[in-house]
Design a protein around this motif. Structure first.
Motif, PDB file in Angstrom:
ATOM      1  N   ASP A 107      48.072  39.560  31.426  1.00 42.38           N
ATOM      2  CA  ASP A 107      46.777  39.029  30.577  1.00 42.38           C
ATOM      3  C   ASP A 107      45.648  38.657  32.057  1.00 42.38           C
ATOM      4  O   ASP A 107      44.730  38.061  31.344  1.00 42.38           O
ATOM      5  CB  ASP A 107      47.157  37.773  30.139  1.00 42.38           C
ATOM      6  CG  ASP A 107      47.893  37.973  28.990  1.00 42.38           C
ATOM      7  OD1 ASP A 107      47.970  38.949  28.264  1.00 42.38           O
ATOM      8  OD2 ASP A 107      48.759  37.331  28.498  1.00 42.38           O
ATOM      9  N   PHE A 108      45.838  39.218  33.156  1.00 41.45           N
ATOM     10  CA  PHE A 108      44.945  38.700  34.221  1.00 41.45           C
ATOM     11  C   PHE A 108      44.689  39.845  34.981  1.00 41.45           C
ATOM     12  O   PHE A 108      45.474  40.584  35.263  1.00 41.45           O
ATOM     13  CB  PHE A 108      45.211  37.420  34.794  1.00 41.45           C
ATOM     14  CG  PHE A 108      45.444  36.275  33.936  1.00 41.45           C
ATOM     15  CD1 PHE A 108      44.346  35.481  33.547  1.00 41.45           C
ATOM     16  CD2 PHE A 108      46.709  35.943  33.515  1.00 41.45           C
ATOM     17  CE1 PHE A 108      44.605  34.703  32.655  1.00 41.45           C
ATOM     18  CE2 PHE A 108      46.785  34.905  32.365  1.00 41.45           C
ATOM     19  CZ  PHE A 108      45.796  33.999  32.196  1.00 41.45           C
ATOM     20  N   THR A 109      43.593  39.901  35.887  1.00 43.71           N
ATOM     21  CA  THR A 109      43.211  40.746  36.904  1.00 43.71           C
ATOM     22  C   THR A 109      43.213  39.995  38.168  1.00 43.71           C
ATOM     23  O   THR A 109      42.411  38.896  38.392  1.00 43.71           O
ATOM     24  CB  THR A 109      41.874  41.420  36.525  1.00 43.71           C
ATOM     25  OG1 THR A 109      41.798  42.287  35.470  1.00 43.71           O
ATOM     26  CG2 THR A 109      41.592  42.260  37.783  1.00 43.71           C
ATOM     27  N   PRO A 110      44.475  40.151  39.192  1.00 42.17           N
ATOM     28  CA  PRO A 110      44.051  39.357  40.389  1.00 42.17           C
ATOM     29  C   PRO A 110      42.780  40.092  41.069  1.00 42.17           C
ATOM     30  O   PRO A 110      42.549  40.979  41.517  1.00 42.17           O
ATOM     31  CB  PRO A 110      45.442  40.143  41.302  1.00 42.17           C
ATOM     32  CG  PRO A 110      46.378  40.703  40.162  1.00 42.17           C
ATOM     33  CD  PRO A 110      45.323  41.181  39.035  1.00 42.17           C
ATOM     34  N   VAL A 111      42.234  38.941  41.850  1.00 45.61           N
ATOM     35  CA  VAL A 111      41.169  39.190  42.776  1.00 45.61           C
ATOM     36  C   VAL A 111      41.253  38.783  43.866  1.00 45.61           C
ATOM     37  O   VAL A 111      40.989  39.753  44.825  1.00 45.61           O
ATOM     38  CB  VAL A 111      39.887  38.312  42.030  1.00 45.61           C
ATOM     39  CG1 VAL A 111      38.606  38.455  42.909  1.00 45.61           C
ATOM     40  CG2 VAL A 111      39.437  38.447  40.409  1.00 45.61           C
ATOM     41  N   SER A 112      41.610  37.644  44.403  1.00 43.09           N
ATOM     42  CA  SER A 112      41.743  37.566  45.795  1.00 43.09           C
ATOM     43  C   SER A 112      42.918  36.307  46.171  1.00 43.09           C
ATOM     44  O   SER A 112      42.826  35.080  45.268  1.00 43.09           O
ATOM     45  CB  SER A 112      40.447  37.039  46.420  1.00 43.09           C
ATOM     46  OG  SER A 112      40.596  36.858  47.791  1.00 43.09           O
ATOM     47  N   LEU A 113      43.805  36.249  47.036  1.00 40.98           N
ATOM     48  CA  LEU A 113      44.512  35.440  47.402  1.00 40.98           C
ATOM     49  C   LEU A 113      43.650  34.609  48.598  1.00 40.98           C
ATOM     50  O   LEU A 113      43.230  35.095  49.532  1.00 40.98           O
ATOM     51  CB  LEU A 113      45.715  35.870  48.147  1.00 40.98           C
ATOM     52  CG  LEU A 113      46.941  34.887  48.320  1.00 40.98           C
ATOM     53  CD1 LEU A 113      48.211  35.958  48.414  1.00 40.98           C
ATOM     54  CD2 LEU A 113      46.800  33.941  49.321  1.00 40.98           C
ATOM     55  N   ILE A 114      43.370  33.247  48.211  1.00 36.62           N
ATOM     56  CA  ILE A 114      42.434  32.685  49.014  1.00 36.62           C
ATOM     57  C   ILE A 114      43.117  31.994  50.445  1.00 36.62           C
ATOM     58  O   ILE A 114      42.634  31.997  51.312  1.00 36.62           O
ATOM     59  CB  ILE A 114      42.034  31.442  48.108  1.00 36.62           C
ATOM     60  CG1 ILE A 114      41.199  31.892  47.036  1.00 36.62           C
ATOM     61  CG2 ILE A 114      40.993  30.497  48.940  1.00 36.62           C
ATOM     62  CD1 ILE A 114      40.686  30.958  45.881  1.00 36.62           C
ATOM     63  N   ALA A 115      44.317  31.154  50.052  1.00 42.30           N
ATOM     64  CA  ALA A 115      44.962  30.396  51.189  1.00 42.30           C
ATOM     65  C   ALA A 115      46.416  30.155  51.004  1.00 42.30           C
ATOM     66  O   ALA A 115      46.767  30.081  49.754  1.00 42.30           O
ATOM     67  CB  ALA A 115      44.228  29.459  51.575  1.00 42.30           C
ATOM     68  N   GLU A 291      46.750  43.225  47.122  1.00 39.83           N
ATOM     69  CA  GLU A 291      47.442  42.355  48.015  1.00 39.83           C
ATOM     70  C   GLU A 291      48.120  41.103  47.135  1.00 39.83           C
ATOM     71  O   GLU A 291      49.084  40.383  47.375  1.00 39.83           O
ATOM     72  CB  GLU A 291      46.809  41.952  49.065  1.00 39.83           C
ATOM     73  CG  GLU A 291      46.701  43.165  50.168  1.00 39.83           C
ATOM     74  CD  GLU A 291      45.493  42.927  51.394  1.00 39.83           C
ATOM     75  OE1 GLU A 291      45.782  43.410  52.295  1.00 39.83           O
ATOM     76  OE2 GLU A 291      44.689  41.983  51.272  1.00 39.83           O
ATOM     77  N   LEU A 292      46.985  40.357  46.319  1.00 39.39           N
ATOM     78  CA  LEU A 292      47.435  39.353  45.508  1.00 39.39           C
ATOM     79  C   LEU A 292      48.337  39.785  44.598  1.00 39.39           C
ATOM     80  O   LEU A 292      49.341  38.956  44.137  1.00 39.39           O
ATOM     81  CB  LEU A 292      46.117  38.655  44.662  1.00 39.39           C
ATOM     82  CG  LEU A 292      46.226  37.747  43.802  1.00 39.39           C
ATOM     83  CD1 LEU A 292      47.212  36.546  44.361  1.00 39.39           C
ATOM     84  CD2 LEU A 292      45.136  37.061  43.256  1.00 39.39           C
ATOM     85  N   ALA A 293      48.270  40.827  43.722  1.00 43.43           N
ATOM     86  CA  ALA A 293      49.140  41.313  42.880  1.00 43.43           C
ATOM     87  C   ALA A 293      50.611  41.463  43.458  1.00 43.43           C
ATOM     88  O   ALA A 293      51.637  41.009  42.984  1.00 43.43           O
ATOM     89  CB  ALA A 293      48.725  42.830  42.376  1.00 43.43           C
ATOM     90  N   ALA A 294      50.661  41.892  44.659  1.00 42.03           N
ATOM     91  CA  ALA A 294      51.935  42.216  45.469  1.00 42.03           C
ATOM     92  C   ALA A 294      52.473  40.809  45.769  1.00 42.03           C
ATOM     93  O   ALA A 294      53.847  40.516  45.497  1.00 42.03           O
ATOM     94  CB  ALA A 294      51.877  42.907  46.748  1.00 42.03           C
ATOM     95  N   ALA A 295      51.807  39.773  46.245  1.00 44.93           N
ATOM     96  CA  ALA A 295      52.292  38.623  46.519  1.00 44.93           C
ATOM     97  C   ALA A 295      52.704  37.985  45.123  1.00 44.93           C
ATOM     98  O   ALA A 295      53.930  37.193  45.359  1.00 44.93           O
ATOM     99  CB  ALA A 295      51.059  37.733  47.288  1.00 44.93           C
ATOM    100  N   GLN A 296      52.065  38.143  44.047  1.00 45.02           N
ATOM    101  CA  GLN A 296      52.247  37.424  43.110  1.00 45.02           C
ATOM    102  C   GLN A 296      53.657  37.977  42.287  1.00 45.02           C
ATOM    103  O   GLN A 296      54.795  37.059  42.014  1.00 45.02           O
ATOM    104  CB  GLN A 296      51.330  37.676  41.806  1.00 45.02           C
ATOM    105  CG  GLN A 296      52.111  37.072  40.463  1.00 45.02           C
ATOM    106  CD  GLN A 296      50.914  37.277  39.349  1.00 45.02           C
ATOM    107  OE1 GLN A 296      49.708  37.531  39.744  1.00 45.02           O
ATOM    108  NE2 GLN A 296      51.116  36.966  38.131  1.00 45.02           N
ATOM    109  N   ARG A 297      53.999  39.340  42.511  1.00 46.02           N
ATOM    110  CA  ARG A 297      55.199  40.014  42.106  1.00 46.02           C
ATOM    111  C   ARG A 297      56.295  39.383  42.822  1.00 46.02           C
ATOM    112  O   ARG A 297      57.437  39.173  42.589  1.00 46.02           O
ATOM    113  CB  ARG A 297      55.080  41.546  42.161  1.00 46.02           C
ATOM    114  CG  ARG A 297      54.523  42.187  41.282  1.00 46.02           C
ATOM    115  CD  ARG A 297      54.465  43.689  40.949  1.00 46.02           C
ATOM    116  NE  ARG A 297      54.169  44.277  42.360  1.00 46.02           N
ATOM    117  CZ  ARG A 297      53.002  44.855  42.658  1.00 46.02           C
ATOM    118  NH1 ARG A 297      52.163  44.574  41.764  1.00 46.02           N
ATOM    119  NH2 ARG A 297      52.779  45.344  43.972  1.00 46.02           N
ATOM    120  N   ALA A 298      56.131  39.277  44.411  1.00 50.60           N
ATOM    121  CA  ALA A 298      57.245  39.035  45.166  1.00 50.60           C
ATOM    122  C   ALA A 298      57.765  37.466  44.610  1.00 50.60           C
ATOM    123  O   ALA A 298      58.988  37.136  44.855  1.00 50.60           O
ATOM    124  CB  ALA A 298      56.834  39.006  46.578  1.00 50.60           C
TER     125      ALA A 298
END
Length: 315
Positions: A107-115, A291-298
Motif C-alpha cells: 500500500d505504500f511507496t518507500p521514499v527515503s530512510l531518514i535516520a 534501500e528503504l524497501a530493503a531495510a523494511q523487508r529485513a
C-alpha cells in the motif's frame, strides 16, 4: 520609469513561474506535535522548501500512527502527499494486529530512510544495577523482581525486552503502561526495575544520575552516552535499532518518486541537517527508495519470530 516598471513586471512573472514549477508537498505525521516524529517531520519540511512549495506538516495523531497511514494510503499517488514515521507501524504492527487497515509493503511507496536510532537498557533507583551482567544475574535469581516497563503492548520497547529475553534465555516481567511518560514515572518512583527507551529520551536523566543506561542496543556505542557499552560488548548477542522514514502512497510515478528521492538525499545529507539530527541523537541516512524497501523487508523478517513467540495480538 516605464522600463523599470516592465523590468519589475518581468521579474515578478519569472518569480511566480519559478514558484509554480515547485509542486506542493503535504507531510502527514501520525503523532502529536512536539514528539520525536513531529520534530523529524518539521526538520525535513524546512529542508525541502527549495524543492517544493508550499511544504505543509499536518498532524493526524492516533492509533500508533495508523490514522496517518490510512490517509496516505487513500491519497492520490502524485508524490505530493507523504508520511514521516518511525519503523514500528511498518515492521511490528503487521505481526501484532489481527486486522490491520493497510499492507505495509503493497500500500505504500518507500521514499527515503531518514535516520537510525537505538535504545538504551535503563535501570532505575529500585535496582541500582550497574551492568547487564548484574541485571541478568538478579533476574535469574528472582525473575519476578526483574520488571521492565514500556509505553504499551506491541511497542518497540516492549519487544526490545522480549528480544533480550530470547537472546539470553533469562525471563523478565513486562509491565505495559499507557505511554512513555507513565512508564518513566514508574521507573523513577521505583515501581519497576528497568525500562527500554530511546537513548535521546533518557540521556539527560542518565547524566543527572536519576537513572542509569547500562547498555545500548545498536552495533556501536551511542555518541550521546559514549561511556555506555553495547549489548554485544556486555556479552549479549543482540543488535536492534529502529528508524524514521518517509513513505508515499502506492503507485507513485517514477518521475515524482525520483524528485522526492533526490530532494530527500540532498536534505538529509546537507551538513546543517546532519548536525541537527546528530544533536537530537539520530544517525542520519538519506537513503534511496530501494534501500528503504530493503531495510523494511529485513526488519519485517527480524521481528516476526520474537513477536510471534510472545503470542501477543491486538485488535
Amino acid at each position: 520609469m516605464r522600463r523599470a516598471f516592465l523590468a519589475g513586471l518581468l521579474a515578478a512573472c519569472a518569480s511566480a513561474a519559478f514558484a509554480q514549477d515547485k509542486p506542493p508537498l503535504k507531510i502527514l505525521v501520525g503523532f502529536p506535535p512536539g514528539g520525536s516524529a513531529d520534530v523529524i517531520a518539521r526538520l525535513v519540511a524546512d529542508a525541502l522548501r527549495d524543492d517544493f512549495n508550499p511544504v505543509v506538516v499536518e498532524n493526524r495523531p492516533g492509533a500508533g500512527g495508523r490514522i496517518a497511514l490510512a490517509a496516505v494510503k487513500a491519497a492520490r499517488p502524485d508524490g505530493q502527499t507523504v508520511v514521516v514515521l518511525p519503523s514500528g507501524p511498518m515492521v511490528l504492527f503487521p505481526h501484532v494486529y489481527k486486522k490491520l487497515e493497510y499492507d505495509p509493503v503493497k500500500d505504500f511507496t518507500p521514499v527515503s530512510l531518514i535516520a537510525h536510532f537505538q535504545f538504551g537498557v535503563v535501570s532505575g533507583p529500585a535496582t541500582n544495577v550497574k551492568s547487564v551482567a548484574e541485571m541478568l544475574a538478579r533476574a535469574k535469581a528472582d525473575p519476578k523482581s526483574a520488571t521492565y516497563g514500556s509505553p504499551g503492548l506491541g511497542t518497540l520497547p516492549h519487544f526490545m525486552g522480549v528480544l533480550l529475553e530470547q537472546s539470553t534465555g533469562v525471563a523478565m516481567q513486562h509491565v505495559p503502561f499507557q505511554g512513555g511518560g507513565p512508564a518513566n514515572t514508574a521507573l523513577l518512583g521505583g515501581h519497576i526495575g528497568y525500562k527500554f527507551d530511546v537513548v535521546s529520551e533518557t540521556a539527560e536523566l542518565h547524566r543527572g544520575g536519576k537513572v542509569r543506561i547500562i547498555a545500548v542496543t545498536g552495533e556501536t556505542r551511542d555518541p550521546q552516552v559514549p561511556e555506555v557499552p553495547t549489548l554485544k560488548e556486555s556479552g549479549v548477542n543482540m543488535v536492534a535499532t529502529a528508524w524514521f522514514a518517509m513513505y508515499a502512497p502506492a503507485g507513485v510515478p517514477a518521475d515524482a518518486l525520483g524528485r522526492l528521492e533526490r530532494a530527500m538525499a540532498r536534505a538529509i545529507r546537507h551538513p546543517a541537517m546532519q548536525d541537527k539530527l546528530v544533536k537530537l541523537g539520530y544517525e542520519p541516512v538519506g537513503s534511496t527508495s530501494a534501500e528503504l524497501a530493503a531495510a523494511q523487508r529485513a526488519d519485517l523478517a527480524r521481528w516476526e519470530k520474537p513477536i510471534k513467540a510472545t503470542g501477543v495480538t491486538l485488535d
